[in-house]
Design a protein around this motif. Structure first.
Motif, mmCIF file in Angstrom:
data_model
loop_
_atom_site.group_PDB
_atom_site.id
_atom_site.type_symbol
_atom_site.label_atom_id
_atom_site.label_comp_id
_atom_site.label_asym_id
_atom_site.label_seq_id
_atom_site.Cartn_x
_atom_site.Cartn_y
_atom_site.Cartn_z
ATOM 1 N N ASN A 2 7.920 7.758 4.098
ATOM 2 C CA ASN A 2 6.872 8.386 4.883
ATOM 3 C C ASN A 2 5.800 8.895 3.935
ATOM 4 N N ILE A 3 4.575 8.417 4.132
ATOM 5 C CA ILE A 3 3.489 8.737 3.211
ATOM 6 C C ILE A 3 2.309 9.297 3.992
ATOM 7 N N LEU A 4 1.800 10.446 3.551
ATOM 8 C CA LEU A 4 0.621 11.082 4.134
ATOM 9 C C LEU A 4 -0.533 10.948 3.156
ATOM 10 N N ILE A 5 -1.677 10.454 3.644
ATOM 11 C CA ILE A 5 -2.863 10.283 2.801
ATOM 12 C C ILE A 5 -4.026 11.031 3.424
ATOM 13 N N GLY A 6 -4.675 11.867 2.632
ATOM 14 C CA GLY A 6 -5.876 12.579 3.061
ATOM 15 C C GLY A 6 -6.874 12.634 1.923
ATOM 16 N N LEU A 7 -7.794 11.693 1.916
ATOM 17 C CA LEU A 7 -8.809 11.625 0.862
ATOM 18 C C LEU A 7 -10.191 11.722 1.493
ATOM 19 N N ARG A 8 -11.123 12.261 0.759
ATOM 20 C CA ARG A 8 -12.510 12.373 1.222
ATOM 21 C C ARG A 8 -13.123 10.988 1.456
ATOM 22 N N TYR A 12 -11.417 4.226 1.103
ATOM 23 C CA TYR A 12 -10.370 4.051 0.098
ATOM 24 C C TYR A 12 -9.015 4.501 0.646
ATOM 25 N N ALA A 13 -9.000 5.604 1.407
ATOM 26 C CA ALA A 13 -7.752 6.090 2.001
ATOM 27 C C ALA A 13 -7.169 5.040 2.952
ATOM 28 N N ASP A 14 -8.030 4.459 3.782
ATOM 29 C CA ASP A 14 -7.569 3.414 4.699
ATOM 30 C C ASP A 14 -7.060 2.196 3.942
ATOM 31 N N TYR A 15 -7.734 1.855 2.858
ATOM 32 C CA TYR A 15 -7.321 0.704 2.051
ATOM 33 C C TYR A 15 -5.952 0.953 1.405
ATOM 34 N N LEU A 16 -5.761 2.158 0.867
ATOM 35 C CA LEU A 16 -4.448 2.515 0.300
ATOM 36 C C LEU A 16 -3.372 2.451 1.388
ATOM 37 N N GLY A 17 -3.680 3.023 2.532
ATOM 38 C CA GLY A 17 -2.741 3.016 3.635
ATOM 39 C C GLY A 17 -2.380 1.603 4.066
ATOM 40 N N TYR A 18 -3.370 0.744 4.147
ATOM 41 C CA TYR A 18 -3.150 -0.656 4.521
ATOM 42 C C TYR A 18 -2.190 -1.332 3.541
ATOM 43 N N ASN A 19 -2.442 -1.148 2.251
ATOM 44 C CA ASN A 19 -1.592 -1.763 1.227
ATOM 45 C C ASN A 19 -0.176 -1.201 1.249
ATOM 46 N N LEU A 20 -0.030 0.084 1.469
ATOM 47 C CA LEU A 20 1.302 0.683 1.541
ATOM 48 C C LEU A 20 2.056 0.226 2.784
ATOM 49 N N ARG A 21 1.341 0.031 3.885
ATOM 50 C CA ARG A 21 1.978 -0.510 5.094
ATOM 51 C C ARG A 21 2.468 -1.929 4.859
ATOM 52 N N GLY A 24 5.730 -2.079 3.552
ATOM 53 C CA GLY A 24 6.794 -1.638 4.442
ATOM 54 C C GLY A 24 6.934 -0.135 4.635
ATOM 55 N N HIS A 25 5.939 0.631 4.210
ATOM 56 C CA HIS A 25 6.029 2.086 4.319
ATOM 57 C C HIS A 25 5.364 2.591 5.596
ATOM 58 N N ASN A 26 5.841 3.729 6.070
ATOM 59 C CA ASN A 26 5.250 4.416 7.216
ATOM 60 C C ASN A 26 4.139 5.315 6.675
ATOM 61 N N VAL A 27 2.888 5.021 7.036
ATOM 62 C CA VAL A 27 1.747 5.718 6.442
ATOM 63 C C VAL A 27 0.894 6.355 7.530
ATOM 64 N N LYS A 28 0.489 7.600 7.277
ATOM 65 C CA LYS A 28 -0.464 8.290 8.147
ATOM 66 C C LYS A 28 -1.670 8.667 7.294
ATOM 67 N N VAL A 29 -2.848 8.197 7.704
ATOM 68 C CA VAL A 29 -4.097 8.516 7.009
ATOM 69 C C VAL A 29 -4.886 9.473 7.885
ATOM 70 N N VAL A 30 -5.292 10.601 7.322
ATOM 71 C CA VAL A 30 -6.073 11.595 8.056
ATOM 72 C C VAL A 30 -7.373 11.869 7.317
ATOM 73 N N ASN A 121 2.081 3.368 -9.771
ATOM 74 C CA ASN A 121 2.342 4.722 -10.257
ATOM 75 C C ASN A 121 2.929 5.604 -9.166
ATOM 76 N N ILE A 122 2.392 5.503 -7.963
ATOM 77 C CA ILE A 122 2.852 6.331 -6.866
ATOM 78 C C ILE A 122 4.294 5.975 -6.488
ATOM 79 N N LEU A 123 4.575 4.721 -6.358
ATOM 80 C CA LEU A 123 5.896 4.295 -5.906
ATOM 81 C C LEU A 123 6.951 4.389 -7.011
ATOM 82 N N LYS A 124 6.511 4.412 -8.271
ATOM 83 C CA LYS A 124 7.434 4.467 -9.392
ATOM 84 C C LYS A 124 7.883 5.887 -9.698
#
Length: 125
Positions: A2-8, A12-21, A24-30, A121-124
């Motif tokens: 479960n990954i929460l992303i909140g960037l200005r 870029y936040a949506d792009y990170l979320g897309y790649n993490l999805r 196979g990860h559950n991602v919420k971008v706010v 880096n994040i997943l490692k």
């Protein structure tokens, strides 16, 4: 995970979320600090990625609040696991980086960073 992303930088936040999805990860971008804070304390997250500057809150303030929350949760639940907390910024700032580390951030990165490198880096960690 479960990954929460909140960037200005919402793109870029949506792009990170897309790649993490895709991985196979559950991602919420706010989009703003209020949503980050509300979601941060309402669910157990494995990874949290927050910008140093988001609306209504500073990423370091959010991290500090999260650490206090975790300290309380650990008193109640000895098996509580803190999320890995990453702080992102649009520029390199040594002072903010040191503050983030002293508050317990897993890492500090400058956006945009090579996405593959950032994801590794994040997943490692």
């Amino acid at each position: 995970m479960n990954i929460l992303i909140g960037l200005r930088n919402n793109v870029y936040a949506d792009y990170l979320g897309y790649n993490l999805r895709l991985l196979g990860h559950n991602v919420k971008v706010v989009e703003d600090g209020i949503d980050i804070v509300n979601l941060l304390f309402s669910k157990d997250w494995d990874i949290v990625i927050v910008g140093i500057l988001v609306s209504y809150y500073n990423g370091l303030e959010i991290l500090e609040r999260y650490q206090k929350y975790c300290d309380e949760k650990l008193k109640e639940q000895s098996n509580f696991v803190k999320a890995k907390f990453f702080i992102g910024s649009s520029f390199y700032d040594q002072v903010s980086m040191q503050q983030a580390k002293s508050l317990g951030a897993t890492d500090y990165f400058v956006v945009p960073l090579d996405t593959d490198e950032l994801l590794n880096n994040i997943l490692k960690k």
